[in-house]
Design a protein around this motif. Structure first.
Motif, PDB file in Angstrom:
ATOM      1  N   ALA A  76       5.910   8.694  -2.231  1.00 18.00           N
ATOM      2  CA  ALA A  76       5.055   7.919  -1.340  1.00 18.00           C
ATOM      3  C   ALA A  76       5.842   6.926  -0.495  1.00 18.00           C
ATOM      4  CB  ALA A  76       4.008   7.158  -2.152  1.00 18.00           C
ATOM      5  N   PHE A  77       5.367   6.740   0.718  1.00 13.82           N
ATOM      6  CA  PHE A  77       5.898   5.711   1.618  1.00 13.82           C
ATOM      7  C   PHE A  77       4.991   4.487   1.489  1.00 13.82           C
ATOM      8  CE2 PHE A  77       6.971   3.402   5.353  1.00 13.82           C
ATOM      9  CZ  PHE A  77       8.216   3.840   5.764  1.00 13.82           C
ATOM     10  N   PHE A  78       5.585   3.317   1.292  1.00 20.45           N
ATOM     11  CA  PHE A  78       4.815   2.086   1.128  1.00 20.45           C
ATOM     12  C   PHE A  78       4.858   1.260   2.411  1.00 20.45           C
ATOM     13  CE2 PHE A  78       5.188   3.206  -3.236  1.00 20.45           C
ATOM     14  CZ  PHE A  78       4.293   2.452  -3.972  1.00 20.45           C
ATOM     15  N   THR A  79       3.779   0.533   2.654  1.00 16.15           N
ATOM     16  CA  THR A  79       3.803  -0.506   3.681  1.00 16.15           C
ATOM     17  C   THR A  79       3.554  -1.847   2.996  1.00 16.15           C
ATOM     18  OG1 THR A  79       1.474  -0.106   4.157  1.00 16.15           O
ATOM     19  CG2 THR A  79       3.085   0.917   5.615  1.00 16.15           C
ATOM     20  N   VAL A  80       4.220  -2.870   3.502  1.00 17.93           N
ATOM     21  CA  VAL A  80       4.118  -4.213   2.934  1.00 17.93           C
ATOM     22  C   VAL A  80       3.791  -5.182   4.052  1.00 17.93           C
ATOM     23  CG1 VAL A  80       5.275  -5.970   1.550  1.00 17.93           C
ATOM     24  CG2 VAL A  80       5.946  -3.579   1.310  1.00 17.93           C
ATOM     25  N   LEU A  97      11.862   0.434  -7.370  1.00 16.94           N
ATOM     26  CA  LEU A  97      11.054   1.642  -7.517  1.00 16.94           C
ATOM     27  C   LEU A  97      11.728   2.827  -6.831  1.00 16.94           C
ATOM     28  CD1 LEU A  97       8.331   2.503  -8.727  1.00 16.94           C
ATOM     29  CD2 LEU A  97       7.277   2.011  -6.523  1.00 16.94           C
ATOM     30  N   GLY A  98      12.452   2.559  -5.730  1.00 21.37           N
ATOM     31  CA  GLY A  98      13.191   3.610  -5.033  1.00 21.37           C
ATOM     32  C   GLY A  98      12.426   4.273  -3.916  1.00 21.37           C
ATOM     33  N   ASN A  99      11.248   3.748  -3.576  1.00 16.14           N
ATOM     34  CA  ASN A  99      10.430   4.357  -2.514  1.00 16.14           C
ATOM     35  C   ASN A  99      10.795   3.797  -1.148  1.00 16.14           C
ATOM     36  OD1 ASN A  99       8.847   4.746  -5.042  1.00 16.14           O
ATOM     37  ND2 ASN A  99       7.464   5.782  -3.647  1.00 16.14           N
ATOM     38  N   PRO A 100      10.682   4.614  -0.105  1.00 18.63           N
ATOM     39  CA  PRO A 100      10.842   4.078   1.257  1.00 18.63           C
ATOM     40  C   PRO A 100       9.673   3.166   1.578  1.00 18.63           C
ATOM     41  CG  PRO A 100      10.047   6.339   1.357  1.00 18.63           C
ATOM     42  CD  PRO A 100      10.337   6.058  -0.091  1.00 18.63           C
ATOM     43  N   HIS A 111       0.814  -1.211   0.000  1.00 18.08           N
ATOM     44  CA  HIS A 111       0.000   0.000   0.000  1.00 18.08           C
ATOM     45  C   HIS A 111       0.851   1.265   0.000  1.00 18.08           C
ATOM     46  CE1 HIS A 111      -2.504   3.199   1.954  1.00 18.08           C
ATOM     47  NE2 HIS A 111      -3.292   2.806   0.975  1.00 18.08           N
ATOM     48  N   PRO A 112       0.630   2.151  -0.991  1.00 18.88           N
ATOM     49  CA  PRO A 112       1.302   3.452  -0.970  1.00 18.88           C
ATOM     50  C   PRO A 112       0.484   4.467  -0.174  1.00 18.88           C
ATOM     51  CG  PRO A 112       0.141   3.172  -3.048  1.00 18.88           C
ATOM     52  CD  PRO A 112      -0.127   1.928  -2.227  1.00 18.88           C
ATOM     53  N   ALA A 113       1.110   5.139   0.773  1.00 19.36           N
ATOM     54  CA  ALA A 113       0.431   6.201   1.526  1.00 19.36           C
ATOM     55  C   ALA A 113       0.428   7.456   0.657  1.00 19.36           C
ATOM     56  CB  ALA A 113       1.134   6.449   2.858  1.00 19.36           C
ATOM     57  N   ASN A 120      -1.402  11.027 -14.559  1.00 18.79           N
ATOM     58  CA  ASN A 120      -0.294  11.876 -14.119  1.00 18.79           C
ATOM     59  C   ASN A 120       0.237  11.592 -12.721  1.00 18.79           C
ATOM     60  OD1 ASN A 120      -0.062  13.761 -16.453  1.00 18.79           O
ATOM     61  ND2 ASN A 120      -2.198  14.201 -15.921  1.00 18.79           N
ATOM     62  N   SER A 121      -0.491  10.835 -11.903  1.00 22.30           N
ATOM     63  CA  SER A 121      -0.061  10.617 -10.519  1.00 22.30           C
ATOM     64  C   SER A 121       1.256   9.851 -10.426  1.00 22.30           C
ATOM     65  CB  SER A 121      -1.144   9.878  -9.722  1.00 22.30           C
ATOM     66  OG  SER A 121      -2.223  10.729  -9.426  1.00 22.30           O
ATOM     67  N   TYR A 122       1.600   9.089 -11.467  1.00 28.11           N
ATOM     68  CA  TYR A 122       2.859   8.339 -11.436  1.00 28.11           C
ATOM     69  C   TYR A 122       4.067   9.270 -11.318  1.00 28.11           C
ATOM     70  CZ  TYR A 122       4.224   9.567 -16.238  1.00 28.11           C
ATOM     71  OH  TYR A 122       4.609  10.243 -17.359  1.00 28.11           O
ATOM     72  N   LYS A 123       3.907  10.517 -11.740  1.00 22.69           N
ATOM     73  CA  LYS A 123       5.018  11.469 -11.687  1.00 22.69           C
ATOM     74  C   LYS A 123       5.359  11.860 -10.255  1.00 22.69           C
ATOM     75  CE  LYS A 123       3.494  13.467 -16.082  1.00 22.69           C
ATOM     76  NZ  LYS A 123       2.893  14.667 -16.731  1.00 22.69           N
ATOM     77  N   GLU A 124       4.389  11.700  -9.338  1.00 17.72           N
ATOM     78  CA  GLU A 124       4.581  12.133  -7.960  1.00 17.72           C
ATOM     79  C   GLU A 124       4.666  10.985  -6.962  1.00 17.72           C
ATOM     80  OE1 GLU A 124       1.170  14.565  -7.435  1.00 17.72           O
ATOM     81  OE2 GLU A 124       2.001  16.282  -8.514  1.00 17.72           O
ATOM     82  N   ILE A 125       4.377   9.763  -7.405  1.00 15.03           N
ATOM     83  CA  ILE A 125       4.307   8.655  -6.454  1.00 15.03           C
ATOM     84  C   ILE A 125       5.672   8.276  -5.904  1.00 15.03           C
ATOM     85  CG2 ILE A 125       4.526   6.686  -8.019  1.00 15.03           C
ATOM     86  CD1 ILE A 125       2.121   5.453  -6.410  1.00 15.03           C
ATOM     87  N   SER A 126       6.733   8.805  -6.487  1.00 10.48           N
ATOM     88  CA  SER A 126       8.079   8.566  -5.946  1.00 10.48           C
ATOM     89  C   SER A 126       8.204   9.116  -4.527  1.00 10.48           C
ATOM     90  CB  SER A 126       9.142   9.209  -6.840  1.00 10.48           C
ATOM     91  OG  SER A 126       8.948  10.611  -6.913  1.00 10.48           O
TER      92      SER A 126
END
Length: 285
Positions: free
Chosen positions: A137-141, A158-161, A119-121, A129-135
């Motif tokens: 986002a903090f994800f939980t797994v 992906l490079g996300n925390p 889940h991306p917060a 266009n949201s893919y441009k900003e999702i970098s």
């Protein structure tokens, strides 16, 4: 199995499916295809990610090592029940619900597959266009230990925390996100209505509150709760708080003012350990 060798498919071609697919594609992860109940949506998403539009869920499952189920929460279990009819051995199923855990994939071990919630917060509000900003986002797994390194590898590419959480914490985690995002909209709307009671038009009320709201949000994110706190509670201004309580006519808004002010007192007491807030606490009771 590393992330570069995976084929990742999506069931659901809406905002979340398109956003994650395009974000993965931009990081050179292989998108196998999309299935949607509306075939045209699958075609659009596939064009967006240089992948294949699939006419059946079975077709999508056959060409995918990892299947992201990006449908509304209420549909996730039904999609899983359909997927169970196909060959799933060694495949990884991921849903993107903030509230549901991987336990929605009941008895998944009988299929030979592995289930996860990823889940991306992040408020995904634009399909294209949201893919441009999702970098940002903090994800939980959350899910099975066995293939967790593979899922983590996708997020690391992906490079996300991200952080791994436990199933029993998913509801509390999600309620936290709702408080920090959706419920703030409710507070903002109450503030607008109070300005309306003072004779402000809707557009003028927005002009009053927007810079205040945005500046405060930026200050909060940059400096934290303690340093962002201002206003009558911060100053221990009992007289002003009493006046506020006397003019808020809506009973629910009054309760909310008291509850949130008590929370601010807790912050203020940490900020000013030598200041006595006991009288203000009494006023808010």
């Amino acid at each position: 199995m590393n992330s570069e060798n995976l084929s990742i498919g999506f069931i659901g071609a809406g905002r979340v499916g398109c956003t994650l697919g395009r974000a993965f594609f931009a990081k050179n992860l292989h998108i196998s295809g999309y299935f949607s109940n509306t075939y045209n949506h699958a075609c659009t998403a596939a064009d967006f990610t240089n992948s294949k539009p699939c006419k059946s869920m079975e077709e999508l499952a056959a060409i995918s090592d990892v299947i992201f189920i990006t449908v509304p929460d209420s549909c996730i279990y039904d999609v899983y029940l359909q997927l169970k009819e196909y060959k799933l051995k060694d495949k990884i199923l991921c849903h993107c619900s903030g509230a549901l855990s991987a336990e929605v994939f009941k008895n998944i071990e009988l299929t030979g597959a592995y289930g996860y919630s990823v889940h991306p917060a992040f408020a995904v509000n634009d399909r294209e266009n949201s893919y441009k900003e999702i970098s940002q986002a903090f994800f939980t797994v959350e899910g099975s230990e066995e293939k967790m390194p593979v899922v983590k590898g996708i997020l690391e590419t992906l490079g996300n925390p991200y952080q791994i959480i436990r199933a029993h914490n998913k509801q509390k985690y999600h309620s936290s996100l709702v408080m920090a995002s959706n419920l703030v909209i409710g507070i903002y709307r109450i503030a607008l209505s109070q300005l309306g009671e003072c004779g402000f038009s809707d557009s003028t009320a927005e002009k009053v509150l927007q810079p205040l709201f945005l500046n405060n949000a930026q200050n909060l994110c940059q400096n934290g709760c303690l340093n962002a706190l201002t206003g009558p509670v911060d100053r221990n201004d009992i007289s002003t708080v009493e006046k506020h309580l006397s003019v808020i006519e809506n009973e629910d808004a009054l309760k909310l003012y008291k509850i949130l002010s008590k929370e601010l007192i807790d912050i203020a007491e940490n900020k000013y350990p030598n200041r006595d807030y006991s009288e203000l606490k009494n006023v808010l009771r």
